[in-house]
Design a protein around this motif. Structure first.
Motif, PDB file in Angstrom:
ATOM      1  N   LYS A  17       0.839  -1.178   0.000  1.00 52.52           N
ATOM      2  CA  LYS A  17       0.000   0.000   0.000  1.00 52.52           C
ATOM      3  C   LYS A  17       0.886   1.243   0.000  1.00 52.52           C
ATOM      4  O   LYS A  17       2.101   1.171   0.209  1.00 52.52           O
ATOM      5  CB  LYS A  17      -0.915   0.002   1.224  1.00 52.52           C
ATOM      6  N   VAL A  18       0.244   2.368  -0.232  1.00 49.70           N
ATOM      7  CA  VAL A  18       0.987   3.632  -0.298  1.00 49.70           C
ATOM      8  C   VAL A  18       1.714   3.873   1.025  1.00 49.70           C
ATOM      9  O   VAL A  18       1.126   3.788   2.107  1.00 49.70           O
ATOM     10  CB  VAL A  18       0.035   4.800  -0.598  1.00 49.70           C
TER      11      VAL A  18
ATOM     12  N   PRO B 106       4.825   4.109  -3.943  1.00 45.83           N
ATOM     13  CA  PRO B 106       4.134   5.321  -4.410  1.00 45.83           C
ATOM     14  C   PRO B 106       2.638   5.113  -4.611  1.00 45.83           C
ATOM     15  O   PRO B 106       1.891   6.086  -4.683  1.00 45.83           O
ATOM     16  CB  PRO B 106       4.827   5.622  -5.745  1.00 45.83           C
ATOM     17  N   THR B 107       2.198   3.858  -4.713  1.00 48.63           N
ATOM     18  CA  THR B 107       0.788   3.574  -4.959  1.00 48.63           C
ATOM     19  C   THR B 107       0.471   2.173  -4.471  1.00 48.63           C
ATOM     20  O   THR B 107       1.381   1.385  -4.161  1.00 48.63           O
ATOM     21  CB  THR B 107       0.462   3.704  -6.456  1.00 48.63           C
ATOM     22  N   ASN B 108      -0.798   1.853  -4.418  1.00 52.08           N
ATOM     23  CA  ASN B 108      -1.193   0.487  -4.083  1.00 52.08           C
ATOM     24  C   ASN B 108      -0.930  -0.420  -5.276  1.00 52.08           C
ATOM     25  O   ASN B 108      -1.151  -0.040  -6.433  1.00 52.08           O
ATOM     26  CB  ASN B 108      -2.678   0.432  -3.723  1.00 52.08           C
TER      27      ASN B 108
END
Length: 529
Positions: free
Chosen positions: A99-100, A190-192
């Motif tokens: 996850k982020v 940086p992102t999921n």
């Protein structure tokens, strides 16, 4: 000489037997000839063909295009570090869901930590220097008002304070940069998504993505696999029927009994040529909330081109063009005159065998869809049912365009846009004009009623491999003949007729060619010694 003596005595002793021998030979010759004749008749006489029938029913017919493809993520993120150094910690691996903000890589922070500490010390020193310079400037200002110091000394005190103030700002900026570099040593998600590639491991020395000329070292590749897409390659003959927004069904080899429903997202404008076959990439978006679809899986895509719900339909085996209908008519007991009159009446009534999909003008120029059989596509995807579109010529009447298409498709040749069911001519009209469509598209079914078959010209819509939509010509509940067996029987009879014509009449005419005469041969010539 001694061995033949008993036989000679027997023949002399039984004269009746000697006289009866020629009669028995004649009888035997007649019997043999009769058996040969019966055998020939039994070989040329086939058993009665059983013609199956099917009812005209309401069905849902879906016309679709097929293509092969590969599952791929929608977006792939390459994770790089702005800091250079040695990886000392890497808690994720391929397949890890992150996850982020989750830690991906920890780079040795000693260098950047030292830079940060130095910048912090510089800021502290610059701050003290500014305070001293400020006090000196204030004292110089009092002395200057008392005219104890000169103007030049006052200006020097003011300049020293300005330099000290600038040093503080510079030290503060350097500390901020050092703080960012220290934070860059800790790489976070940086992102999921899911880790799909990890080219480095603990101990690898990486380069910065901002300061390196090569662009830096790729640490990880990750993608959000909750939504994926299938990149399929559709043949150029079918791409005109594929549009964004169409519903598509995807089947992958890993789950052969499961269907994934998606939407056509994009049709790439640039073609790809593979082994002299031109194809266009088509992207189909799929929901993958359970993670069943994984990048790289191979599968098949079926894109719905047209759909007809609750329409009258007949089995495709029951539909024949005019040429094939004339062939099977004799097997069904339909006289040629009756068939010709039915076809003539259908043409006068303007009932073509194919459905008009696009509205054309009275003189042609529309786009006419033909769906009587399978399309003539052998590369890449296939259009099930053979529906295709052919632009009618501008200013041409439907009748004249139909004549040309009929001439090109006669004799079972598949045209460039598709072929009619059963291998016959590909009929096509120029448009939905007042002329009533092309004559080459006449399609016929045989309706069974009271044990007799009656030909009916029909107007057809879309078709899949099994069933064809009927727009007019039959009603629900009527029984139509399935003509596969009848067509085979008619072709067999035609072949036997050609064989008999080529051999001069069958087995009875083959005897003279052997050169041996026989009883009942009628014209056989005795063979020479």
């Amino acid at each position: 000489m001694i061995a033949f003596e008993p036989l000679r005595q027997t023949m002399k002793g039984d004269k009746n037997l000697t006289r009866a021998t020629p009669v028995s030979a004649a009888v035997q010759g007649i019997a043999v000839g009769l058996l040969l004749t019966l055998g020939a008749c039994s070989k040329t006489t086939d058993p009665t063909v059983v013609i199956e029938t099917a009812a005209v029913e309401r069905r849902t017919i879906v016309l679709s295009a097929q293509a092969n493809g590969t599952v791929e993520p929608v977006t792939v993120v390459e994770v790089k570090s702005k800091a250079s150094g040695t990886i000392i910690r890497m808690p994720v691996d391929i397949g890890s869901n992150v996850k982020v903000g989750d830690l991906l890589v920890q780079i040795d922070p000693r260098d950047v930590q030292n830079q940060y500490d130095q910048s912090a010390a510089d800021l502290s020193s610059a701050t003290v220097q500014r305070s001293v310079s400020l006090a000196q400037r204030n004292r110089s200002a009092d002395l200057f008002r008392q005219k104890i110091i000169t103007q030049q000394e006052m200006e020097q005190a003011t300049l020293a304070f300005a330099n000290a103030d600038a040093a503080v700002i510079k030290a503060r900026t350097n500390l901020s940069i050092a703080r960012v570099r220290l934070e860059d040593a800790t790489v976070q998600a940086p992102t999921n998504g899911t880790i799909i590639e990890r080219p480095v491991s603990v101990g690898t020395v990486i380069t910065s993505a901002t300061s390196s000329a090569s662009g830096g070292t790729t640490i990880l590749k990750m993608a959000d696999l909750s939504k994926v897409r299938m990149r399929s390659f559709v043949n150029e003959t079918d791409i005109g029927n594929v549009q964004p927004g169409q519903v598509a069904t995807v089947t992958v080899d890993a789950y052969p009994n499961r269907r994934f429903v998606g939407i056509v997202e994009r049709v790439d404008p640039q073609a790809i040529v593979q082994s002299s076959v031109t194809m266009f990439p088509v992207l189909v978006s799929l929901n993958n909330s359970d993670g069943a679809l994984k990048p790289g899986m191979n599968g098949q895509v079926v894109m719905d081109i047209a759909r007809r719900d609750n329409v009258l339909a007949v089995p495709s085996d029951a539909v024949r063009n005019a040429r094939d209908a004339a062939t099977v008519a004799t097997v069904l007991g339909v006289s040629p005159d009756s068939l010709r009159s039915t076809l003539a009446a259908g043409r006068r009534g303007g009932a073509p065998g194919t459905a008009v999909a696009g509205a054309g003008g009275a003189g042609g120029g529309g786009r006419t869809a033909y769906a009587a059989g399978t399309s003539d596509t052998t590369r890449g995807g296939r259009i099930r049912g053979g529906a295709s579109s052919t632009p009618g010529g501008a200013g041409q009447s439907g009748d004249s365009a139909g004549r040309r298409r009929f001439a090109q498709g006669a004799g079972g040749a598949a045209s460039s846009t598709g072929s009619s069911f059963g291998g016959g001519q590909a009929g096509a009209g120029g448009g939905a004009g007042a002329g009533g469509g092309g004559r080459g598209g006449m399609q016929v079914v045989f309706v069974k009623k009271d044990g007799k078959y009656t030909p009916r010209p029909v107007r057809l819509g879309i078709s899949d491999f099994d069933y064809t939509e009927v727009l007019s010509g039959v009603t629900q509940g009527e029984q139509v003949a399935l003509l596969g067996a009848a067509l085979l029987q008619a072709q067999r009879e035609q072949q036997q007729a050609r064989m008999r014509a080529g051999t001069g009449g069958g087995l009875q005419q083959q005897t003279p060619a052997g050169g041996t005469g026989g009883g009942g041969g009628g014209g056989g010539r005795p063979g020479g010694n």
